[in-house]
Design a protein around this motif. Structure first.
Motif, PDB file in Angstrom:
ATOM      1  N   THR A  31       0.821  -1.219   0.000  1.00  0.00           N
ATOM      2  CA  THR A  31       0.000   0.000   0.000  1.00  0.00           C
ATOM      3  C   THR A  31       0.852   1.265   0.000  1.00  0.00           C
ATOM      4  O   THR A  31       0.378   2.333  -0.381  1.00  0.00           O
ATOM      5  CB  THR A  31      -0.966   0.041   1.204  1.00  0.00           C
ATOM      6  OG1 THR A  31      -0.197   0.022   2.412  1.00  0.00           O
ATOM      7  CG2 THR A  31      -1.938  -1.114   1.173  1.00  0.00           C
ATOM      8  N   ARG A  36       2.966   6.459  -2.756  1.00  0.00           N
ATOM      9  CA  ARG A  36       4.095   6.889  -3.581  1.00  0.00           C
ATOM     10  C   ARG A  36       3.651   7.271  -4.995  1.00  0.00           C
ATOM     11  O   ARG A  36       4.161   8.224  -5.581  1.00  0.00           O
ATOM     12  CB  ARG A  36       5.143   5.766  -3.666  1.00  0.00           C
ATOM     13  CG  ARG A  36       5.970   5.628  -2.413  1.00  0.00           C
ATOM     14  CD  ARG A  36       6.890   4.432  -2.482  1.00  0.00           C
ATOM     15  NE  ARG A  36       7.668   4.297  -1.261  1.00  0.00           N
ATOM     16  CZ  ARG A  36       8.913   4.752  -1.106  1.00  0.00           C
ATOM     17  NH1 ARG A  36       9.531   5.345  -2.102  1.00  0.00           N
ATOM     18  NH2 ARG A  36       9.533   4.614   0.044  1.00  0.00           N
ATOM     19  N   ARG A  69       7.565  -0.647  -8.009  1.00  0.00           N
ATOM     20  CA  ARG A  69       8.426  -0.196  -6.902  1.00  0.00           C
ATOM     21  C   ARG A  69       9.743   0.368  -7.403  1.00  0.00           C
ATOM     22  O   ARG A  69      10.259   1.322  -6.843  1.00  0.00           O
ATOM     23  CB  ARG A  69       8.650  -1.307  -5.867  1.00  0.00           C
ATOM     24  CG  ARG A  69       9.679  -0.892  -4.832  1.00  0.00           C
ATOM     25  CD  ARG A  69       9.522  -1.402  -3.410  1.00  0.00           C
ATOM     26  NE  ARG A  69       8.371  -1.007  -2.628  1.00  0.00           N
ATOM     27  CZ  ARG A  69       8.331   0.034  -1.791  1.00  0.00           C
ATOM     28  NH1 ARG A  69       9.349   0.854  -1.667  1.00  0.00           N
ATOM     29  NH2 ARG A  69       7.267   0.271  -1.082  1.00  0.00           N
ATOM     30  N   GLY A  78       9.482   8.881  -1.620  1.00  0.00           N
ATOM     31  CA  GLY A  78       9.116   8.367  -0.290  1.00  0.00           C
ATOM     32  C   GLY A  78       8.825   9.496   0.680  1.00  0.00           C
ATOM     33  O   GLY A  78       7.858   9.456   1.462  1.00  0.00           O
ATOM     34  N   ALA A  81       5.583  11.053  -0.261  1.00  0.00           N
ATOM     35  CA  ALA A  81       4.479  10.146   0.089  1.00  0.00           C
ATOM     36  C   ALA A  81       4.142  10.297   1.565  1.00  0.00           C
ATOM     37  O   ALA A  81       2.970  10.360   1.957  1.00  0.00           O
ATOM     38  CB  ALA A  81       4.871   8.701  -0.227  1.00  0.00           C
ATOM     39  N   SER A  82       5.165  10.357   2.400  1.00  0.00           N
ATOM     40  CA  SER A  82       4.951  10.485   3.840  1.00  0.00           C
ATOM     41  C   SER A  82       4.260  11.830   4.154  1.00  0.00           C
ATOM     42  O   SER A  82       3.456  11.920   5.086  1.00  0.00           O
ATOM     43  CB  SER A  82       6.306  10.365   4.537  1.00  0.00           C
ATOM     44  OG  SER A  82       6.211  10.632   5.898  1.00  0.00           O
ATOM     45  N   ALA A  85       0.570  11.663   3.036  1.00  0.00           N
ATOM     46  CA  ALA A  85      -0.160  10.639   3.802  1.00  0.00           C
ATOM     47  C   ALA A  85      -0.894  11.219   5.012  1.00  0.00           C
ATOM     48  O   ALA A  85      -1.662  10.518   5.643  1.00  0.00           O
ATOM     49  CB  ALA A  85       0.798   9.524   4.238  1.00  0.00           C
ATOM     50  N   ARG A 113       1.058   0.751   6.817  1.00  0.00           N
ATOM     51  CA  ARG A 113       1.183   1.332   8.160  1.00  0.00           C
ATOM     52  C   ARG A 113      -0.096   1.184   8.977  1.00  0.00           C
ATOM     53  O   ARG A 113      -0.082   1.231  10.191  1.00  0.00           O
ATOM     54  CB  ARG A 113       1.491   2.836   8.066  1.00  0.00           C
ATOM     55  CG  ARG A 113       2.706   3.223   7.254  1.00  0.00           C
ATOM     56  CD  ARG A 113       3.985   2.866   8.004  1.00  0.00           C
ATOM     57  NE  ARG A 113       5.165   3.451   7.372  1.00  0.00           N
ATOM     58  CZ  ARG A 113       5.685   3.064   6.222  1.00  0.00           C
ATOM     59  NH1 ARG A 113       5.126   2.115   5.529  1.00  0.00           N
ATOM     60  NH2 ARG A 113       6.783   3.635   5.757  1.00  0.00           N
ATOM     61  N   ASP A 114      -1.240   1.056   8.260  1.00  0.00           N
ATOM     62  CA  ASP A 114      -2.545   1.084   8.938  1.00  0.00           C
ATOM     63  C   ASP A 114      -3.447  -0.051   8.465  1.00  0.00           C
ATOM     64  O   ASP A 114      -4.656   0.067   8.500  1.00  0.00           O
ATOM     65  CB  ASP A 114      -3.240   2.422   8.647  1.00  0.00           C
ATOM     66  CG  ASP A 114      -3.496   2.615   7.152  1.00  0.00           C
ATOM     67  OD1 ASP A 114      -2.826   1.947   6.340  1.00  0.00           O
ATOM     68  OD2 ASP A 114      -4.370   3.411   6.791  1.00  0.00           O
ATOM     69  N   ARG A 163      11.114   9.977   9.273  1.00  0.00           N
ATOM     70  CA  ARG A 163       9.926   9.422   8.629  1.00  0.00           C
ATOM     71  C   ARG A 163       9.084   8.649   9.661  1.00  0.00           C
ATOM     72  O   ARG A 163       7.863   8.761   9.679  1.00  0.00           O
ATOM     73  CB  ARG A 163      10.327   8.514   7.461  1.00  0.00           C
ATOM     74  CG  ARG A 163       9.163   8.014   6.670  1.00  0.00           C
ATOM     75  CD  ARG A 163       9.207   8.488   5.247  1.00  0.00           C
ATOM     76  NE  ARG A 163      10.201   7.757   4.486  1.00  0.00           N
ATOM     77  CZ  ARG A 163       9.945   6.585   3.891  1.00  0.00           C
ATOM     78  NH1 ARG A 163       8.753   6.039   3.983  1.00  0.00           N
ATOM     79  NH2 ARG A 163      10.877   5.992   3.200  1.00  0.00           N
ATOM     80  N   ASP A 167       5.202   9.411  10.463  1.00  0.00           N
ATOM     81  CA  ASP A 167       4.198   8.365  10.254  1.00  0.00           C
ATOM     82  C   ASP A 167       3.504   7.974  11.561  1.00  0.00           C
ATOM     83  O   ASP A 167       2.325   7.617  11.565  1.00  0.00           O
ATOM     84  CB  ASP A 167       4.836   7.127   9.603  1.00  0.00           C
ATOM     85  CG  ASP A 167       5.320   7.389   8.174  1.00  0.00           C
ATOM     86  OD1 ASP A 167       4.880   8.393   7.573  1.00  0.00           O
ATOM     87  OD2 ASP A 167       6.131   6.600   7.661  1.00  0.00           O
TER      88      ASP A 167
HETATM   89  O1   DC Z   1       6.234   1.868   2.886  1.00  0.00           O
HETATM   90  P1   DC Z   1       6.689   3.060   2.019  1.00  0.00           P
HETATM   91  O2   DC Z   1       8.021   3.601   2.410  1.00  0.00           O
HETATM   92  O3   DC Z   1       6.580   2.760   0.576  1.00  0.00           O
HETATM   93  O4   DC Z   1       5.588   4.190   2.343  1.00  0.00           O
HETATM   94  C1   DC Z   1       5.724   5.528   1.909  1.00  0.00           C
HETATM   95  C2   DC Z   1       4.914   6.451   2.784  1.00  0.00           C
HETATM   96  O5   DC Z   1       3.516   6.225   2.559  1.00  0.00           O
HETATM   97  C3   DC Z   1       5.112   6.265   4.283  1.00  0.00           C
HETATM   98  O6   DC Z   1       6.110   7.099   4.782  1.00  0.00           O
HETATM   99  C4   DC Z   1       3.765   6.616   4.871  1.00  0.00           C
HETATM  100  C5   DC Z   1       2.791   6.355   3.775  1.00  0.00           C
HETATM  101  N1   DC Z   1       1.960   5.158   3.988  1.00  0.00           N
HETATM  102  C6   DC Z   1       0.850   5.293   4.792  1.00  0.00           C
HETATM  103  O7   DC Z   1       0.634   6.359   5.359  1.00  0.00           O
HETATM  104  N2   DC Z   1      -0.012   4.263   4.963  1.00  0.00           N
HETATM  105  C7   DC Z   1       0.231   3.071   4.380  1.00  0.00           C
HETATM  106  N3   DC Z   1      -0.643   2.060   4.552  1.00  0.00           N
HETATM  107  C8   DC Z   1       1.384   2.903   3.565  1.00  0.00           C
HETATM  108  C9   DC Z   1       2.252   3.962   3.412  1.00  0.00           C
END
Ligand code: DC
Length: 208
Positions: A31, A36, A69, A78, A81-82, A85, A113-114, A163, A167
């Protein structure tokens, strides 16, 4: 069958998810790639990262079968994305997409993450992968070097910790283990050992 795997960056959750999916014949969705992909599309078009409406519109056009990826692994993607998010509307949109993916027969392994807390709270098995920040930074540095991108350990460690902070401390769906998640600390494990430990957990849940 749905297996949820959460954990911080470089905890080993991605490799575990991929291998578990192959082992049990399930689909797999990383996810993180959905966040990303939206971030990459915004960066490519020079659009702001804080505009929720623009991020949501971008997410609506995502094609999950085209997430790559290798293309999306860049450090700045990355980071972006964070940042995006934290947008609640974007998360809602992506969570819907992720749930639809999880419902496809015969089931799926999702990592992020969730997943165990928000996306699939009723997952059959939940794993939370962790490893010490130093160990994760070591893995990330080795990974980067293997790709021919020289990396500075201290900088990688500082980036990871920043990060993790972002997160874990955001208000919507922060990184945390679900109450019923099985913790898997991979600090002292190579990937083979971690995979066997994960299979033992999944099999033991199914034997109940
Ligand atoms: O796992 P990753 O490094 O590819 O994730 C990139 C960012 O995406 C991460 O810093 C937070 C967010 N993310 C999120 O908030 N919820 C998720 N289920 C997956 C990733």
């Amino acid at each position: 069958m749905i297996i949820a795997i959460d954990g911080p960056a470089a905890s080993g959750k991605g490799t575990l998810a991929r291998r578990l999916a192959a082992h049990y014949g399930l689909h797999h969705l990383d996810t993180g790639l959905t966040y990303r992909a939206v971030a990459a599309a915004l960066l490519a078009r020079g659009l702001p990262l804080g505009d929720e409406a623009v991020a949501v519109a971008t997410a609506r056009n995502l094609d999950l079968s085209r997430l790559d990826r290798d293309v999306l692994s860049a450090h700045e993607i990355g980071e972006a994305a964070s940042r995006i998010a934290v947008l609640p509307g974007l998360r809602e949109e992506l969570v819907q997409l992720q749930r639809r993916f999880a419902m496809e027969p015969p089931g799926a392994v999702l990592d992020g993450r969730d997943i165990g807390t928000v996306v699939c709270p009723d997952a059959d098995v939940k794993l939370f992968a962790t490893a010490s920040p130093r160990e994760r930074a070591k893995r990330r540095t080795t990974e980067l070097e293997a790709k021919g991108k020289p990396a500075d350990f201290d900088k990688v460690l500082a980036d990871l910790e920043r990060r993790d902070q972002r997160d874990a401390n955001r208000t919507v769906a922060p990184l945390k283990a679900a109450e019923d998640a099985h913790l898997l600390d991979t600090s002292e494990m190579d990937i083979e050992t971690a995979f066997k430990a994960a299979v033992d957990i999944v099999d033991s849940v199914y034997a109940e």
